[in-house]
Design a protein around this motif. Structure first.
Motif: not given
Lengths: 389, 336
Positions: A102-103, A106, A126
């Motif tokens: 997820x990071x 993002x 996510x």
């Protein structure tokens, strides 16, 4: 005479332009973990792409497809942001496939938006993380998309009480929250909710809590690998399977590459997921066979490779539809209409959220000719991804 | 100008410090070379800015390891604190980058001060364990404080205004690089001044012989507290730079990997030289970038090999080897 000359000139020009049709290759950036905590992701992606390009040729609509690969080494947002930036400004890629964690997704989002470069996200589970990145579309899954239908299914199948146990980090909290909400809304009772540390050395205390509470089932989410294997072993050793306590999880715990490593402790476990290599369809049979051809007899496709195959399939369709081009805005417009049969079953991209819509399967781990498989026992058709936790 | 020999003869303390602090021409070459990256490699500026940031982080560790002889396995704690401070400011309405960076340094420095009260009592293994522990605690703390930090998913929505209201963040990373380089240069000048001051000399005394320096009237504890606080603040500035230039903060800013990585860079470049921090960061990150792009699957093998070779044969890291080679050539030339 003049007309004749014009005709000849035109013919020469046309011939010239067709001779020029050996256009420069279309560049596709591939960003994935080839090293670090999950090198199997990169391996699975490579196998899927190799197979797809072997199956369909490396040229589409007159353009050769060139892959440029980058290793993220795991969750590393600053590195991923840089890699995506460099692929766009230096290597001048037309599109990017990949991203896990997820990071990483993002961090790549704002670059994709700024440069108008489409990114087909294959993982990063996510909910809601691509909402602010209009040039991203997700071909993987979201944890909520999987855990919520499992909660509803559990109630329908007579599971009246559940202990919810999960590792105390983003994905674990996601899984626990979605399961709990769907389960209680459908009328199930949560017997207990247990957060476990991410690196937990010993599960016996947690297993004891299950024994004390005597629920119908346990819903568990742990990072797959050493943690989930240790949990399963403790669960089996405590005789909970024999006592009839059902073990429910998302398919992350029993993905194909780790399934044989878990061993017989997993037999009987019920998971919900969007892909199993035991999925019964001609397309999947060919996919399983193809992955073995490129990756060796022990290679098994998993959630990561199927997402890679689908993303590549979408790219080929997109290039065909635009006659050998990949215009960013046109591409995103077409991606919102993506709908095809994948080795995992039917999929489509939600035009509102650019998230994937797909079947969620309830599977039971079974042993067939010496290997463990996630055998599909029920299907919840075309589940949308929730927008956030 | 006073020659080296005359200084030792005269032995005036002021002259000795002045001689140590004298700016030498290779240093000008070094910083001009760093600046020239903008023109020579305009497509590599994002990598270059991350090299500079890692270099600054390694510099903060150099003050501890290279000059005071204190190893730390948890220096990412302060880097991460700075990153989250700058990131949170940017997210919650404080978009101005320079002041955000100052606050990042102050917060990291303040936490460093508190930690140093304990750390000043420790040496060797105990020191390693406690710094490691601080790093792990902050990492888990940031994971738990989901509502504040975004936990494992990372801190999103960081918005940083153009530098000085003039230079907007471009996709080539030009602003990011020049901004990071300017800040790193200022921090370097401060660190350089510091290590060549009487205070810096006392730190080296502590490194050489902790038991003996008190007999010279130096209070070891207060010096250690001071340098640890300064080092933490510098690490915080480096973290703040990373958060501002990437406009995102992931949990790995606090990870053990980052603490270990910065130690590797410093050893590779040469501890106790100031420049070693930047040289090591450049060497390590460029090698990583080059190798991982040419062989995404097995590149770690080459990184491992590089580290083994440098540590086994290159005492004092790259800067140490270069300085010795330089001195050897120069002396031979002089003898003739």
């Amino acid at each position: 005479m003049t007309t004749k000359f014009a005709l000849v000139a035109a013919a020469v020009l046309i011939a010239g332009s067709t001779a020029q049709a050996a256009e420069p290759p279309l560049k596709i950036g591939i960003v994935s973990s080839y090293t670090g905590p999950s090198p199997m992701n990169g391996r699975a992606l490579d196998q899927a792409l190799d197979f797809y390009m072997k199956q369909n040729g490396d040229t589409v609509a007159g353009r050769k497809i060139e892959l440029i690969k980058r290793d993220t080494g795991g969750p590393a947002p600053d590195l991923v942001k840089r890699q995506v930036q460099e692929l766009i400004v230096r290597d001048k890629v037309d599109l990017i496939i990949g991203l896990d964690y997820t990071p990483n997704v993002l961090a790549a989002g704002p670059v994709s938006t700024q440069a108008k470069t489409p990114i087909l996200v294959v993982n990063g589970a996510t909910a809601g993380i691509i909402a602010n990145a209009p040039y991203m579309a997700r071909f993987g899954f979201t944890t909520g998309q999987i855990a919520a239908p499992l909660g509803q299914w559990a109630v329908k199948n007579g599971i009246k009480s559940t202990i919810v146990m999960y590792a105390d980090y983003g994905p674990g909290i996601d899984a626990g929250t979605f399961y709990k909400r769907a389960y209680t809304e459908a009328g199930g009772k949560i017997a207990d909710e247990v957060k476990m540390p991410l690196q937990n050395p010993d599960f016996s205390a947690y297993i004891q809590r299950i024994r004390d509470a005597k629920p119908d089932a346990v819903f568990v989410f742990l990072p797959s690998g050493a943690q989930s294997n240790a949990f399963l072993k403790a669960y089996k050793d405590a005789g909970l399977f024999d006592a009839g306590v059902k073990l429910l999880a998302t398919g992350d715990l029993t993905d194909e590459p780790s399934l044989d490593a878990i061993g017989d402790a997993a037999v009987g476990m019920i998971t919900a997921y969007h892909y199993s290599d035991a999925h019964d369809s001609p397309l999947n049979a060919a996919f399983v066979k193809g992955v073995k051809e490129v990756g060796g007899p022990d290679a098994r496709p998993d959630f990561f490779s199927v997402a890679g195959w689908d993303a590549m399939h979408a790219v080929y369709d997109l290039v065909k539809a635009q006659n050998g081009k990949l215009d960013p805005d046109k591409t995103m417009e077409l991606i919102k209409q993506v709908k095809f049969e994948s080795p995992r079953g039917p999929i489509m991209i939600d035009p509102e959220t650019r998230d994937i819509v797909q079947n969620v399967y309830i599977r039971r781990v079974e042993k067939r000719d010496g290997h463990l498989y996630n055998v599909e026992i029920d299907t919840i058709p075309m589940v949308k991804s929730p927008s956030g936790r | 100008m006073v020659s080296r020999a005359m200084v030792t003869e005269a032995a005036s303390p002021r002259a000795i410090f002045a001689e140590h602090e004298r700016w030498r021409w290779p240093e000008t070459v070094f910083w001009l070379a760093a600046l020239s990256v903008v023109y020579l490699f305009p497509e590599y500026l994002t990598l270059a800015s991350q090299v500079v940031i890692s270099g600054l982080f390694a510099l903060s560790l150099d003050l501890l390891l290279g000059y005071t002889g204190m190893a730390s396995l948890g220096h990412a704690a302060f880097f991460g604190l700075g990153a989250y401070t700058a990131g949170l400011l940017g997210k919650h309405g404080w978009h101005e980058p320079l002041s955000g960076l100052v606050v990042a340094g102050l917060v990291a420095g303040a936490v460093g001060l508190v930690c140093s009260l304990v750390i000043a009592r420790l040496q060797s293994i105990a020191l390693l364990m406690v710094t490691l522990g601080i790093g792990v605690m902050l990492h888990e703390g940031a994971n738990q404080a989901q509502s504040l930090t975004g936990g494992d998913d990372g801190l999103q929505g960081v918005d940083i205004a153009p530098v000085l209201g003039l230079f907007d963040w471009d996709i080539f990373g030009r602003t990011a690089f020049l901004y990071a380089l300017a800040i790193a240069f200022l921090c370097f000048l401060a660190a350089r001044r510091l290590v060549h001051s009487p205070f810096g000399l006392s730190l080296r005394g502590i490194k050489e012989n902790t038991k003996r320096v008190p007999s010279l009237g130096i209070k070891v504890r207060s010096r250690v507290i001071a340098i640890f606080t300064i080092s933490a603040a510098l690490a915080g500035v480096a973290g703040g730079l990373l958060a501002q230039t990437t406009q995102f903060v992931g949990l790995e800013v606090l990870s053990f990997d980052r603490s270990a990585g910065v130690l590797i860079m410093l050893v590779l470049g040469g501890a106790g030289t100031l420049y070693g921090a930047f040289v090591g960061a450049a060497l390590f990150m460029i090698a990583k970038d080059f190798l991982s792009a040419s062989d995404p699957v097995y590149w770690y093998f080459w990184i491992g090999l590089l580290l083994c070779v440098v540590v086994a044969f290159g005492k004092g890291g790259v800067v140490g080897v270069t300085t010795r080679a330089w001195a050897a050539i120069f002396r031979r030339g002089g003898a003739k």
